[in-house]
Design a protein around this motif. Sequence first.
Motif, PDB file in Angstrom:
ATOM      1  N   VAL A 265       7.064  -1.718 -10.872  1.00  0.00           N
ATOM      2  CA  VAL A 265       5.791  -2.347 -11.185  1.00  0.00           C
ATOM      3  C   VAL A 265       4.729  -1.285 -10.913  1.00  0.00           C
ATOM      4  O   VAL A 265       4.334  -1.068  -9.775  1.00  0.00           O
ATOM      5  CB  VAL A 265       5.553  -3.596 -10.318  1.00  0.00           C
ATOM      6  N   ASP A 266       4.323  -0.596 -11.961  1.00  0.00           N
ATOM      7  CA  ASP A 266       3.486   0.601 -11.804  1.00  0.00           C
ATOM      8  C   ASP A 266       4.196   1.550 -10.839  1.00  0.00           C
ATOM      9  O   ASP A 266       5.362   1.843 -11.030  1.00  0.00           O
ATOM     10  CB  ASP A 266       2.070   0.239 -11.345  1.00  0.00           C
ATOM     11  N   GLU A 267       3.491   1.950  -9.754  1.00  0.00           N
ATOM     12  CA  GLU A 267       4.148   2.893  -8.836  1.00  0.00           C
ATOM     13  C   GLU A 267       5.019   2.169  -7.810  1.00  0.00           C
ATOM     14  O   GLU A 267       5.757   2.791  -7.063  1.00  0.00           O
ATOM     15  CB  GLU A 267       3.113   3.790  -8.138  1.00  0.00           C
ATOM     16  N   MET A 268       4.938   0.849  -7.802  1.00  0.00           N
ATOM     17  CA  MET A 268       5.736   0.077  -6.825  1.00  0.00           C
ATOM     18  C   MET A 268       7.159  -0.131  -7.368  1.00  0.00           C
ATOM     19  O   MET A 268       7.339  -0.536  -8.506  1.00  0.00           O
ATOM     20  CB  MET A 268       5.064  -1.276  -6.565  1.00  0.00           C
TER      21      MET A 268
ATOM     22  N   ILE B 278      12.182  11.072  -0.579  1.00  0.00           N
ATOM     23  CA  ILE B 278      12.275  10.250   0.630  1.00  0.00           C
ATOM     24  C   ILE B 278      10.959   9.508   0.854  1.00  0.00           C
ATOM     25  O   ILE B 278      10.933   8.308   1.161  1.00  0.00           O
ATOM     26  CB  ILE B 278      12.612  11.129   1.869  1.00  0.00           C
ATOM     27  N   GLU B 279       9.868  10.234   0.644  1.00  0.00           N
ATOM     28  CA  GLU B 279       8.544   9.625   0.792  1.00  0.00           C
ATOM     29  C   GLU B 279       8.406   8.415  -0.149  1.00  0.00           C
ATOM     30  O   GLU B 279       7.947   7.348   0.240  1.00  0.00           O
ATOM     31  CB  GLU B 279       7.473  10.682   0.467  1.00  0.00           C
ATOM     32  N   GLN B 280       8.853   8.591  -1.385  1.00  0.00           N
ATOM     33  CA  GLN B 280       8.748   7.492  -2.350  1.00  0.00           C
ATOM     34  C   GLN B 280       9.648   6.320  -1.976  1.00  0.00           C
ATOM     35  O   GLN B 280       9.261   5.170  -2.123  1.00  0.00           O
ATOM     36  CB  GLN B 280       9.090   7.988  -3.750  1.00  0.00           C
ATOM     37  N   PHE B 281      10.834   6.622  -1.495  1.00  0.00           N
ATOM     38  CA  PHE B 281      11.741   5.553  -1.071  1.00  0.00           C
ATOM     39  C   PHE B 281      11.111   4.727   0.050  1.00  0.00           C
ATOM     40  O   PHE B 281      11.294   3.518   0.132  1.00  0.00           O
ATOM     41  CB  PHE B 281      13.065   6.128  -0.571  1.00  0.00           C
ATOM     42  N   LEU B 282      10.381   5.413   0.923  1.00  0.00           N
ATOM     43  CA  LEU B 282       9.843   4.713   2.090  1.00  0.00           C
ATOM     44  C   LEU B 282       8.486   4.077   1.827  1.00  0.00           C
ATOM     45  O   LEU B 282       8.143   3.057   2.414  1.00  0.00           O
ATOM     46  CB  LEU B 282       9.755   5.674   3.280  1.00  0.00           C
ATOM     47  N   ALA B 283       7.693   4.704   0.955  1.00  0.00           N
ATOM     48  CA  ALA B 283       6.328   4.210   0.754  1.00  0.00           C
ATOM     49  C   ALA B 283       6.178   3.391  -0.527  1.00  0.00           C
ATOM     50  O   ALA B 283       5.460   2.393  -0.545  1.00  0.00           O
ATOM     51  CB  ALA B 283       5.350   5.385   0.726  1.00  0.00           C
ATOM     52  N   ASP B 284       6.852   3.792  -1.594  1.00  0.00           N
ATOM     53  CA  ASP B 284       6.645   3.117  -2.882  1.00  0.00           C
ATOM     54  C   ASP B 284       7.599   1.957  -3.106  1.00  0.00           C
ATOM     55  O   ASP B 284       7.354   1.103  -3.954  1.00  0.00           O
ATOM     56  CB  ASP B 284       6.804   4.108  -4.039  1.00  0.00           C
ATOM     57  N   VAL B 285       8.703   1.932  -2.387  1.00  0.00           N
ATOM     58  CA  VAL B 285       9.641   0.823  -2.564  1.00  0.00           C
ATOM     59  C   VAL B 285       9.141  -0.357  -1.728  1.00  0.00           C
ATOM     60  O   VAL B 285       8.853  -0.212  -0.540  1.00  0.00           O
ATOM     61  CB  VAL B 285      11.073   1.219  -2.124  1.00  0.00           C
ATOM     62  N   HIS B 286       9.011  -1.489  -2.381  1.00  0.00           N
ATOM     63  CA  HIS B 286       8.512  -2.665  -1.663  1.00  0.00           C
ATOM     64  C   HIS B 286       9.695  -3.453  -1.083  1.00  0.00           C
ATOM     65  O   HIS B 286      10.355  -4.203  -1.788  1.00  0.00           O
ATOM     66  CB  HIS B 286       7.687  -3.555  -2.592  1.00  0.00           C
TER      67      HIS B 286
ATOM     68  N   THR C 119       0.882  -1.170   0.000  1.00  0.00           N
ATOM     69  CA  THR C 119       0.000   0.000   0.000  1.00  0.00           C
ATOM     70  C   THR C 119       0.912   1.211   0.000  1.00  0.00           C
ATOM     71  O   THR C 119       2.105   1.085   0.263  1.00  0.00           O
ATOM     72  CB  THR C 119      -0.851   0.044   1.284  1.00  0.00           C
ATOM     73  N   ARG C 120       0.377   2.354  -0.266  1.00  0.00           N
ATOM     74  CA  ARG C 120       1.257   3.512  -0.355  1.00  0.00           C
ATOM     75  C   ARG C 120       1.371   4.238   0.979  1.00  0.00           C
ATOM     76  O   ARG C 120       1.286   5.447   1.050  1.00  0.00           O
ATOM     77  CB  ARG C 120       0.806   4.427  -1.485  1.00  0.00           C
ATOM     78  N   VAL C 121       1.497   3.460   2.035  1.00  0.00           N
ATOM     79  CA  VAL C 121       1.813   4.071   3.316  1.00  0.00           C
ATOM     80  C   VAL C 121       3.225   3.602   3.672  1.00  0.00           C
ATOM     81  O   VAL C 121       3.731   2.650   3.081  1.00  0.00           O
ATOM     82  CB  VAL C 121       0.836   3.643   4.437  1.00  0.00           C
ATOM     83  N   ILE C 122       3.832   4.257   4.621  1.00  0.00           N
ATOM     84  CA  ILE C 122       5.184   3.862   5.019  1.00  0.00           C
ATOM     85  C   ILE C 122       5.060   2.729   6.041  1.00  0.00           C
ATOM     86  O   ILE C 122       4.620   2.961   7.162  1.00  0.00           O
ATOM     87  CB  ILE C 122       5.955   5.062   5.613  1.00  0.00           C
ATOM     88  N   PRO C 123       5.404   1.498   5.653  1.00  0.00           N
ATOM     89  CA  PRO C 123       5.167   0.378   6.558  1.00  0.00           C
ATOM     90  C   PRO C 123       5.948   0.501   7.861  1.00  0.00           C
ATOM     91  O   PRO C 123       5.485   0.076   8.916  1.00  0.00           O
ATOM     92  CB  PRO C 123       5.629  -0.845   5.760  1.00  0.00           C
ATOM     93  N   PHE C 124       7.143   1.122   7.770  1.00  0.00           N
ATOM     94  CA  PHE C 124       8.025   1.195   8.945  1.00  0.00           C
ATOM     95  C   PHE C 124       7.534   2.207   9.973  1.00  0.00           C
ATOM     96  O   PHE C 124       8.070   2.293  11.058  1.00  0.00           O
ATOM     97  CB  PHE C 124       9.447   1.543   8.504  1.00  0.00           C
TER      98      PHE C 124
END
Length: 394
Positions: free
Chosen positions: A177-180, A228-236, A108-113
């Motif tokens: 993979v799309d935004e992931m 930074i947001e993308q690194f944390l939320a979009d990177v699986h 999901t596009r939230v920051i899992p950590f």
Amino acid sequence: MSSDHPETALPDPDIDPRLREALGTVQDPELQRPLLELGMVRRAVLEADGTAVVGVLLTISGCPLRGTIEGDVQEALTGVDEVQRVVVELDVMTPEQREELKERLGHTRVIPFAQPDSLTRVHAVASGKGGVGKSSVTANLAAALAARGRSVGVVDADIHGFSIPGLFGIDRGPTKVDEMILPAVVRVPEHARQDTGTPGSVKVISIGMFTDPHTPVVWRGPLLDRAIEQFLADVHFGDLDHLLLDLPPGTGDVAISVAQKLPRSRVLVVSTPQHAAAGIAERAGTLASMTEQTVAGVIENMSAMAMPDGSMLELFGAGGGSEIARSLTERMGYPVDLLGSVPLDVALREAGDSGVPLVWSKPSSPAVAALARIAARIDGPRGLAGKPLGVTPR
Ligand SMILES: Nc1ncnc2c1ncn2[C@@H]1O[C@H](COP(=O)(O)OP(=O)(O)OP(=O)(O)O)[C@@H](O)[C@H]1O
Ligand SMILES: [Mg+2]
């Protein structure tokens, strides 16, 4: 979902039971989960003449690891008695199938950590000034934790001065993979693995892995904060025991951005032994208290080096690390330890240039002994990573 694509809906793709077990051992190299579990095997049939035909759905058409996946399927099925020949048919997922994959991964596009139930222990590696060895320490601590069997992520948060890909010898871009975004996976070389039963790995993301740094995937806005947001939320990253962030020097925008997004991260302050302690401690402390981060400890780098005649060369002075730890203890109101001193070691720089962390390439070196001890101190019992340590005062 996917009533339009019933052939991909687990649990029931067309898989010959004689192939299932062997096929179950094949993992997607980037996602590190079995292809079967990911819904990437569309069908696997065994024809009368012993030909196994396996249809694999790749996440994207230009999948850089298609050859690896094909080879792994070939290898796994060649071991099955009834199989004479293996034919792998590669196809590409439809957008709906990709959605299903992301759902299965729980992406999901939230920051899992940043979630309260996250078990990942997050370490932000910071320093008051540049060139003190933050990136080298980050890469080697990650390598040391992975050698202990941990699953480790590294976010190169030094957007302008990135150096993590070079330290791990990563020379290809991440898969999107799309935004992931899938990080590069670096496995611990066999000889460096400790006998823990699980082979550790380091998953890396850095702006340096994107061939065109202006690619809209990362630079949707000019803001570092967005990257930074993308690194944390979009990177699986999947399930991680540890996430290390290599921050740019100082307490600028990125440090603040990381602190706000990951308030539970623990700051590791890297410093040389020079006596510049007070200012560094003050800055790190101010940032940490502003953002509710905990300062987990101080790592002194480039400390005294043993010379061939047995004397110690203190090129960058002595005592700075413990002085910073003392000032931070005072400033924060809880004990901040000096976690260790990493000596100057030519091999550490050479390893950095060669793309294999020293911890893996030359475990016998003096710097590695220090780094491994520090890794042991920041590591916790498996499954407890991320939970507050009993000793954490606050
Ligand atoms: N203990 C050490 N012994 C010898 N060389 C070292 C040691 N630690 C770091 N170096 C070398 O010092 C240089 C700077 O290290 P590094 O890039 O890790 O620092 P940094 O703090 O990340 O720098 P920056 O602020 O530019 O990001 C590198 O060439 C690295 O190989
Ligand atoms: Mg650096």
